[in-house]
Design a protein around this motif. Structure first.
Motif, PDB file in Angstrom:
ATOM      1  N   LEU A 241       0.823  -1.194  -0.094  1.00  0.00           N
ATOM      2  CA  LEU A 241      -0.093   0.003  -0.047  1.00  0.00           C
ATOM      3  C   LEU A 241       0.829   1.350   0.043  1.00  0.00           C
ATOM      4  O   LEU A 241       0.434   2.214  -0.708  1.00  0.00           O
ATOM      5  CB  LEU A 241      -0.917   0.017   1.224  1.00  0.00           C
ATOM      6  N   ARG A 242       1.936   1.209   0.810  1.00  0.00           N
ATOM      7  CA  ARG A 242       2.907   2.297   0.848  1.00  0.00           C
ATOM      8  C   ARG A 242       3.391   2.751  -0.619  1.00  0.00           C
ATOM      9  O   ARG A 242       3.663   3.786  -1.059  1.00  0.00           O
ATOM     10  CB  ARG A 242       3.894   2.278   1.837  1.00  0.00           C
ATOM     11  N   GLU A 243       3.897   1.644  -1.320  1.00  0.00           N
ATOM     12  CA  GLU A 243       4.404   1.706  -2.568  1.00  0.00           C
ATOM     13  C   GLU A 243       3.361   2.320  -3.484  1.00  0.00           C
ATOM     14  O   GLU A 243       3.622   3.162  -4.273  1.00  0.00           O
ATOM     15  CB  GLU A 243       4.797   0.379  -3.095  1.00  0.00           C
ATOM     16  N   GLN A 244       2.123   1.897  -3.303  1.00  0.00           N
ATOM     17  CA  GLN A 244       1.127   2.410  -4.431  1.00  0.00           C
ATOM     18  C   GLN A 244       0.860   3.835  -3.870  1.00  0.00           C
ATOM     19  O   GLN A 244       0.601   4.663  -4.989  1.00  0.00           O
ATOM     20  CB  GLN A 244      -0.020   1.536  -4.125  1.00  0.00           C
ATOM     21  N   GLY A 245       0.793   4.067  -2.564  1.00  0.00           N
ATOM     22  CA  GLY A 245       0.870   5.813  -2.282  1.00  0.00           C
ATOM     23  C   GLY A 245       1.816   6.416  -2.838  1.00  0.00           C
ATOM     24  O   GLY A 245       1.358   7.539  -3.275  1.00  0.00           O
ATOM     25  N   TYR A 246       2.970   5.870  -2.892  1.00  0.00           N
ATOM     26  CA  TYR A 246       4.235   6.775  -3.618  1.00  0.00           C
ATOM     27  C   TYR A 246       3.775   6.918  -4.998  1.00  0.00           C
ATOM     28  O   TYR A 246       4.220   7.956  -5.550  1.00  0.00           O
ATOM     29  CB  TYR A 246       5.445   6.010  -3.312  1.00  0.00           C
ATOM     30  N   ARG A 247       3.346   5.822  -5.646  1.00  0.00           N
ATOM     31  CA  ARG A 247       2.832   6.158  -7.142  1.00  0.00           C
ATOM     32  C   ARG A 247       1.818   7.034  -7.229  1.00  0.00           C
ATOM     33  O   ARG A 247       1.825   8.085  -8.382  1.00  0.00           O
ATOM     34  CB  ARG A 247       2.325   4.826  -7.627  1.00  0.00           C
ATOM     35  N   VAL A 248       0.931   6.977  -6.303  1.00  0.00           N
ATOM     36  CA  VAL A 248      -0.335   8.145  -6.621  1.00  0.00           C
ATOM     37  C   VAL A 248       0.450   9.449  -6.185  1.00  0.00           C
ATOM     38  O   VAL A 248       0.019  10.575  -6.665  1.00  0.00           O
ATOM     39  CB  VAL A 248      -1.240   7.961  -5.358  1.00  0.00           C
ATOM     40  N   GLY A 249       1.464   9.716  -5.320  1.00  0.00           N
ATOM     41  CA  GLY A 249       1.922  10.729  -4.786  1.00  0.00           C
ATOM     42  C   GLY A 249       2.979  11.287  -5.952  1.00  0.00           C
ATOM     43  O   GLY A 249       2.910  12.592  -6.009  1.00  0.00           O
ATOM     44  N   ALA A 250       3.279  10.600  -6.486  1.00  0.00           N
ATOM     45  CA  ALA A 250       4.300  10.780  -7.668  1.00  0.00           C
ATOM     46  C   ALA A 250       3.532  11.621  -8.750  1.00  0.00           C
ATOM     47  O   ALA A 250       3.946  12.671  -9.328  1.00  0.00           O
ATOM     48  CB  ALA A 250       4.913   9.703  -8.407  1.00  0.00           C
ATOM     49  N   VAL A 251       2.311  11.116  -9.293  1.00  0.00           N
ATOM     50  CA  VAL A 251       1.223  11.643 -10.123  1.00  0.00           C
ATOM     51  C   VAL A 251       1.060  12.821  -9.778  1.00  0.00           C
ATOM     52  O   VAL A 251       0.877  14.042 -10.324  1.00  0.00           O
ATOM     53  CB  VAL A 251       0.386  10.768 -10.883  1.00  0.00           C
ATOM     54  N   THR A 252       0.372  13.030  -8.359  1.00  0.00           N
ATOM     55  CA  THR A 252      -0.110  14.270  -7.845  1.00  0.00           C
ATOM     56  C   THR A 252       0.892  15.306  -7.827  1.00  0.00           C
ATOM     57  O   THR A 252       0.637  16.738  -8.121  1.00  0.00           O
ATOM     58  CB  THR A 252      -0.476  13.861  -6.391  1.00  0.00           C
ATOM     59  N   SER A 253       2.286  15.010  -7.445  1.00  0.00           N
ATOM     60  CA  SER A 253       3.409  15.799  -7.357  1.00  0.00           C
ATOM     61  C   SER A 253       3.399  16.721  -8.643  1.00  0.00           C
ATOM     62  O   SER A 253       3.891  17.824  -8.808  1.00  0.00           O
ATOM     63  CB  SER A 253       4.648  15.417  -6.759  1.00  0.00           C
TER      64      SER A 253
END
Length: 601
Positions: A241-253
């Protein structure tokens, strides 16, 4: 318009995420319209300030006309004051829009969960429901920002383009084409965000369910030595889940970075073009000042448009999850025949169990799942060929079955509220945290006592469940606040509260699985005696292996591999059935040990 947390939320549009968001807007269209108008006027007046400044420079400052300068300056102050008030009202209105969408979605989700009833757990996990309630509802409500600042941004963008058209068609063309170009650049990122966000929410719901299972069964897992294995699995899932959150965060950033950086470059280009035209004498100094002011004012609409796209991308993902949940339906109720008018025999052909009305019947098996399966079939929670009288249960309307047959689930939810509300008597304050749910299904209208007549029934139910000591031990008795799932009570106390709640409804047929498994032998014997007396003349079925309960039963069915192997009284089966005697002997030894002063459980 006021926000009424208890009004009917209406019938939601379940045809998709976008349609659900549109339904939320339609349900409060006057407020949304007000928010859009306030935001539009607010943003347009932001652009009006540079226009007034240009007039002050060209008609007051440059020719040295102090009267004109004072007049245009006063107009700017007045516009600023009005705009401050508009900004405050815009924010207040949009807060109400978000709150209404939040409350309305919560009511819709909770209402649908209530309608699903026992079918809920079979169709969706607890983690999914929690994730919708905690995260998706908030995301949906935030996305409705689009109806206020979002609409205002479009209006202000068009207004600024029109004002710049009066200054320079070339600059106006750059402005009118620049923002759509920004949208084309950010569009693919918005689409990617939706995909990443949907996957993240899915994993989050799975992990939430695991947290609940882990917390609820921690003591058992620790006793069995399995806590480490479950903890390792939880760490792996949380890592994913943390890794998926990083991927979401990358797009959001990237969206946020481009949302800040691209408008700055765009506005710098407009300012540079305006300065060149002023240097070439194509526009006046005042018009140059206005162009710069328009560019600054345009920063708000551009920022809001980008934020609107970001929030809508996340909001539609959350709305699709809500719509998917609202699309769940219980098994169709095709019953058309009335239930027997008088108490009648319940028969489960799959096991051979036959329940005679008005008697206390016990089901004994080495596999508890066999007994609970029978109770679910007799309570019509699973499809079966069970009959009531001579009528198949599936042919009787479900409302009639629920009104007269109650399945008392040993793990039934206990919601937060006063102890009386947890047992089943609602708080007098409609805003209080009540608990009107029964053990496995809600009571039929008229079954649950309320108002002035509730005290005798409530006292009788508590007495029958031997729960008086629970009431006495709490500081405020029945008015004591109890935590969700009654975490502040012991396992035995929770079991007696659930039993009292079931007895309070006084159903014609009560089906209960292991209602005393967490009690010591002395309390269990008390419950057995009182339960028999309280249910005298009513049909009661208990799935249990405790000899203290079995000895009070009128009929005992011994089940082997899910089918009736022998029927009789407890003492008859002890004498004639070695398998039955071996199954209940351990409980008998525990009971004798408790009577001698040793702990039974």
């Amino acid at each position: 318009m006021r926000i009424d947390a208890y009004e009917d939320p209406g019938a939601p549009d379940r045809r998709g995420g976008w349609r659900y968001l549109a339904w939320l807007v339609r349900r409060q269209w006057p407020r949304c319209l007000a928010g859009a108008v306030l935001a539009s006027v607010w943003m347009v007046l932001l652009a009006a300030t540079p226009y007034l400044m240009a007039r002050a420079v060209d008609h007051g400052l440059e020719p040295g006309d102090l009267g004109a300068l004072a007049g245009w300056t006063g107009a700017m102050v007045a516009v600023g004051g009005v705009n401050a008030w508009l900004g405050m009202m815009r924010h207040r209105t949009m807060t109400k829009v978000r709150m209404d969408a939040n409350f309305r979605t919560v009511k819709v989700v909770v209402g649908h969960a209530t309608r699903l009833g026992a079918a809920l757990r079979g169709q969706v996990g607890t983690g999914e429901v929690v994730t919708i309630g905690v995260g998706d509802v908030q995301t949906i409500s935030t996305s409705l920002t689009a109806v206020g600042p979002g609409v205002g941004a479009v209006v202000a963008y068009a207004a600024v383009g029109g004002l710049m058209l009066s200054v320079s068609p070339r600059l106006a063309l750059v402005v009118l084409l620049g923002v759509p170009a920004l949208g084309l650049l950010l569009g693919p990122l918005m689409g990617r965000l939706q995909g990443r966000e949907a996957e993240y929410r899915e994993r989050q719901s799975v992990l939430t369910a695991r947290i609940g299972d882990l917390a609820g069964g921690l003591r058992v897992l620790n006793g069995l030595g399995g806590k480490g294995l479950v903890a390792d699995a939880f760490r792996r899932d949380s890592g994913r889940l943390r890794e998926q959150g990083y991927r979401v965060g990358a797009v959001t950033s990237w969206i946020q970075a481009l949302g800040v950086g691209l408008p700055v470059l765009f506005l710098a280009l407009v300012t540079w073009l305006g300065a060149r035209q002023a240097a070439q004498g194509r526009i006046s100094v005042g018009e140059l000042v206005s162009v710069y002011g328009y560019v600054v004012a345009l920063g708000w609409p551009v920022a809001f448009l980008i934020e609107m796209g970001h929030q809508l991308s996340r909001g539609v993902v959350a709305a699709r999850r809500v719509v998917a949940f609202l699309g769940l339906e219980p098994a169709p109720d095709e019953g058309t025949r009335d239930a027997p008018a008088e108490p009648s025999v319940l028969h489960d052909p799959a096991s051979g169990v036959r329940i005679t009305p008005g008697r206390l019947t016990a089901l004994v098996t080495a596999h508890p799942s066999d007994a609970t399966g029978i109770l679910d079939r007799l309570g019509r929670y699973t499809p079966s060929d069970a009959t009531w009288g001579d009528i198949p249960l599936t042919e009787i309307p479900l409302t009639q079955v629920r009104a007269r047959i109650l399945v008392a689930d040993p793990e039934a939810d206990l919601f937060a509220g006063t102890l009386s509300a947890v047992i089943g008597v609602p708080d007098t304050d409609p805003r209080g945290a009540g608990n009107c749910a029964t053990s496995h299904n809600a009571p039929a209208p008229g079954q649950q006592p309320t108002g002035a007549d509730e005290a005798p029934q409530l006292t009788a139910a508590i007495n029958a469940a031997a729960a008086e000591d629970i009431v006495r031990a709490l500081p405020d008795g029945l008015k004591t606040q109890v935590a969700a799932q009654a975490r502040d009570l012991s396992g035995g106390q929770r079991q007696r509260v659930r039993l009292a709640r079931a007895l309070l409804t006084d159903p014609e047929v009560l089906l209960a699985a292991e209602p005393t498994s967490a009690l010591d032998a002395h309390t269990e014997a008390t419950v057995a005696d009182r339960l028999r007396a309280a249910r005298q003349g009513r049909t009661t079925v208990l799935a249990a292996t405790s000899p203290l309960l079995l000895d009070r039963a009128d009929v005992v069915h011994h089940l082997v591999d899910g089918k009736v192997a022998a029927t009789g009284t407890h003492r008859e089966l002890l004498d004639s059935e070695p398998g039955y005697r071996a199954l209940v002997a351990r409980d008998a030894e525990d009971g004798e040990a408790a009577e001698e002063g040793e702990p039974a459980r």
